[in-house]
Each structure stands twice: as C-alpha cells, then as structure tokens.
Write an enzyme that holds these catalytic residues in place. Structure first.
Site, PDB file in Angstrom:
ATOM      1  N   VAL A  92      55.403  35.313  30.750  1.00  0.00           N
ATOM      2  CA  VAL A  92      56.322  35.600  29.644  1.00  0.00           C
ATOM      3  C   VAL A  92      57.315  36.656  30.135  1.00  0.00           C
ATOM      4  O   VAL A  92      56.922  37.654  30.746  1.00  0.00           O
ATOM      5  CB  VAL A  92      55.562  36.104  28.402  1.00  0.00           C
ATOM      6  CG1 VAL A  92      56.527  36.431  27.267  1.00  0.00           C
ATOM      7  CG2 VAL A  92      54.541  35.055  27.954  1.00  0.00           C
TER       8      VAL A  92
ATOM      9  N   HIS B 106      50.220  39.144  26.878  1.00  0.00           N
ATOM     10  CA  HIS B 106      48.828  39.162  26.399  1.00  0.00           C
ATOM     11  C   HIS B 106      48.691  38.333  25.124  1.00  0.00           C
ATOM     12  O   HIS B 106      47.736  37.572  24.960  1.00  0.00           O
ATOM     13  CB  HIS B 106      48.397  40.602  26.081  1.00  0.00           C
ATOM     14  CG  HIS B 106      48.413  41.534  27.258  1.00  0.00           C
ATOM     15  ND1 HIS B 106      49.358  42.524  27.393  1.00  0.00           N
ATOM     16  CD2 HIS B 106      47.592  41.641  28.338  1.00  0.00           C
ATOM     17  CE1 HIS B 106      49.117  43.205  28.515  1.00  0.00           C
ATOM     18  NE2 HIS B 106      48.067  42.688  29.106  1.00  0.00           N
TER      19      HIS B 106
HETATM   20  P1  AMP Z   1      46.444  43.002  32.353  1.00  0.00           P
HETATM   21  O1  AMP Z   1      46.188  43.633  31.022  1.00  0.00           O
HETATM   22  O2  AMP Z   1      47.691  43.454  33.022  1.00  0.00           O
HETATM   23  O3  AMP Z   1      45.219  43.008  33.250  1.00  0.00           O
HETATM   24  O4  AMP Z   1      46.707  41.469  32.040  1.00  0.00           O
HETATM   25  C1  AMP Z   1      45.800  40.707  31.295  1.00  0.00           C
HETATM   26  C2  AMP Z   1      46.176  39.252  31.406  1.00  0.00           C
HETATM   27  O5  AMP Z   1      47.502  39.077  30.930  1.00  0.00           O
HETATM   28  C3  AMP Z   1      46.161  38.754  32.863  1.00  0.00           C
HETATM   29  O6  AMP Z   1      45.638  37.442  32.915  1.00  0.00           O
HETATM   30  C4  AMP Z   1      47.622  38.782  33.224  1.00  0.00           C
HETATM   31  O7  AMP Z   1      47.965  37.846  34.224  1.00  0.00           O
HETATM   32  C5  AMP Z   1      48.256  38.400  31.894  1.00  0.00           C
HETATM   33  N1  AMP Z   1      49.652  38.816  31.860  1.00  0.00           N
HETATM   34  C6  AMP Z   1      50.172  40.035  32.181  1.00  0.00           C
HETATM   35  N2  AMP Z   1      51.513  40.007  32.071  1.00  0.00           N
HETATM   36  C7  AMP Z   1      51.847  38.743  31.685  1.00  0.00           C
HETATM   37  C8  AMP Z   1      53.091  38.085  31.415  1.00  0.00           C
HETATM   38  N3  AMP Z   1      54.255  38.711  31.513  1.00  0.00           N
HETATM   39  N4  AMP Z   1      53.046  36.779  31.063  1.00  0.00           N
HETATM   40  C9  AMP Z   1      51.857  36.133  30.961  1.00  0.00           C
HETATM   41  N5  AMP Z   1      50.664  36.693  31.195  1.00  0.00           N
HETATM   42  C10 AMP Z   1      50.660  37.981  31.558  1.00  0.00           C
END
Ligand code: AMP
Length: 291
Positions: free
Chosen positions: A174, A35
């Site tokens: 990441v 994030h």
């Molecule tokens: P979430 O809070 O899980 O809905 O994720 C919010 C944003 O963060 C989304 O665009 C996800 O794809 C991104 N995201 C979640 N995990 C990762 C990660 N490990 N690396 C990069 N982006 C991520």
C-alpha cells in the site's frame, strides 16, 4: 475485540474452534493502511481474526532503531477494533522470551543476502518470532505484505521446510498517492526527507520501465541507481523472488529490491516484473507498474 497478553489466554480465547477458520496478521504496531489492508483481507477470508502486536527486539540489529520504533497500543487497538479484529495478542517481551529462552529458527542462504547481509541476525529474529506466533495461534491463514518481500520468501521457506500447516497469503504494497510505500518509519521523516524518499519508488519505476522496454537487468539497475543519488543506498538488486539469487535476465519473474537511508531513517521497497507484463503507457507517477 479482546486484548490478550499471554499464550494461555490466547488459546482460551480461540477455543473451541468448532470448524471456524482463523486468520493471523503479525505486526509490530504503529498501524497504517498497509496493516489495515491485511486485517481487511483476514476479515474477508476468515471467521476469526487475530492480530499480533509485538515489537520483536530480536529482529532489530540496531538498538537505536528499536528504541525509536513508534508505539501506541491504545491507538492501534482502536484501529484494529474498527476493522472487526476479534483478538489482539499484545504480549510483553518476557512472555515471548522468558528466562532461559535458547532456540533460534535459522533459514539458510536466502536469509543471508540483502536485508540479511545488512541487518545481521534480523531474519533469525523474524523466523523465530513468526514460528512462535504460528504455533501460539495455529491459524489456517497468515497474512503478510509484499512490502517486506524477503521476509515473505523467508517465511514461505520456513513454513515449507518445517511442514507448518498454514497458508501464507501475501498482499500488495500500500502506497501514498505519490508512490511512497507506507511504513511505520515514515513518521520519522522530515518534510524534506519525505520528498527525497520518493527516490525509492521512482527507482523501482525506472527499473520496471527499462525491463519492459527490452533493456538488460544491468541496464535496468543502472536506471534505478540513477534515481537514488540523493539518498544513502544500502543496496539495489534484481533477484529471483523465491530464492533471492541474483537475476540475470527477464526470462523469469524478477524482483527489484532497494534499501536506503534517508535522513537517518532506513527505508525498503520493492517491485516485481513478470515476463508476460506489458508496458503500461500511463503508469501512475512514482508507482512501479506491479508493486
Ligand atoms: P510491521 O508492523 O512493519 O512488521 O508489518 C506488519 C505487516 O504489514 C508485514 O507483513 C508487512 O509486510 C506489512 N506491511 C508493512 N507495510 C506495508 C505496506 N505499505 N503495504 C502492505 N503491507 C505492509
């Protein structure tokens, strides 16, 4: 950093725009480096950075998963502030879905396969909430992680189909040093399950190596499956990254995606292979070459 709860407050906080570019990072909170990397990208590219923090109930097909989803707004707000975020939009459920709410944004075939097939209604929830967030914030750029590759494809599709005036900026996954993709759900893994969860990134790595050494898609998928014996696999598939139709050869870009349960925690990961990729002799342990 301002924390706002309603669309009206959000619009006031963003006015007047005076030519400033606005970046949006949609999230469900429980921030980790994935994030924070999106917030940094938005900070670099945009004058005003908005992060939304909303655990969207309509994208959870499993009530227990929704209940267990980690929430700590105070910690998230401190992390967002430290990244230089200007506005944290953290609405209550009734602000997003007031009484009488009756509209769903449904993306076709692409949203019905893999994640869509295993989590019925998931992408309707995602597409609807992302459309609402884009309309509420009206950002120039919205930032998403490649970790959720099918979500990216669904959002790109809906932005194109509905003529939404926003650029979608997708950033790399990441990972922890051993290859495990960061996820808010990793916090729920026991030490032993965390070790077993490495099977996902190792399977993607095996697929990538096979692809780059001239094997067929089926052979590469077999190599991936062989690494997934210790986890409960929901799917492992090689697809076109835009349409999510099955990939039959490595002539075009191929996305390999995996979903598995490890000790009751559902994890997803993916990697891509480009036709022009060359075999890297020393890939970092457990990390797919191009994830
Ligand atoms: P979430 O809070 O899980 O809905 O994720 C919010 C944003 O963060 C989304 O665009 C996800 O794809 C991104 N995201 C979640 N995990 C990762 C990660 N490990 N690396 C990069 N982006 C991520």
């Amino acid at each position: 950093m301002r924390i706002v709860r309603t669309v009206a407050e959000l619009r006031r906080a963003l006015a007047p725009r005076d030519g400033r570019t606005v970046g949006l990072v949609p999230t469900m909170g429980a921030f980790h480096e994935g994030h924070l990397a999106l917030m940094r990208a938005a900070r670099e590219r945009c004058d005003v950075v908005v992060v939304s923090l909303f655990v969207n109930p309509t994208q959870f097909d499993d009530g227990a998963d929704l209940t267990a989803y980690p929430r700590d707004e105070a910690r998230d707000a401190a992390l967002a502030q430290a990244e230089g975020v200007d506005v944290l939009f953290a609405p209550p459920v009734e602000e997003v879905y007031p009484d009488g709410f009756a509209t769903t944004v449904h993306v076709g075939a692409l949203a019905g396969t893999l994640e869509g097939a295993h989590r019925p209604g998931h992408f309707d929830g995602v597409a609807t909430v992302v459309t609402k967030l884009l309309n509420a914030v009206r950002p120039h750029v919205a930032f998403f992680g490649r970790k959720d590759a099918q979500q990216v494809a669904v959002i790109r599709r809906l932005v194109a189909d509905l003529d939404l005036p926003v650029e979608i900026d997708v950033r790399p996954t990441v990972r922890d040093a051993d290859g495990l993709a960061l996820s808010s759900r990793n916090a729920r893994l026991s030490a032993e399950d965390r070790r077993r969860a490495l099977a996902l990134s190792e399977a993607l790595h095996a697929f990538t190596l096979d692809a780059l050494t001239g094997r067929t898609v089926e052979e590469a998928l077999d190599a991936a499956r062989a690494r997934l014996r210790e986890v409960e696999v929901e799917y492992v598939a090689a697809v076109d990254p835009d349409t999510f139709r099955p990939a039959e050869s490595f002539e075009g870009e191929v996305l390999v995606a995996v979903a598995a349960r490890v000790g009751g925690v559902r994890l997803i990961d993916n990697a891509t292979v480009q036709p022009e990729d060359e075999l890297r002799v020393e890939p970092v342990k457990g990390i797919p070459c191009n994830a």
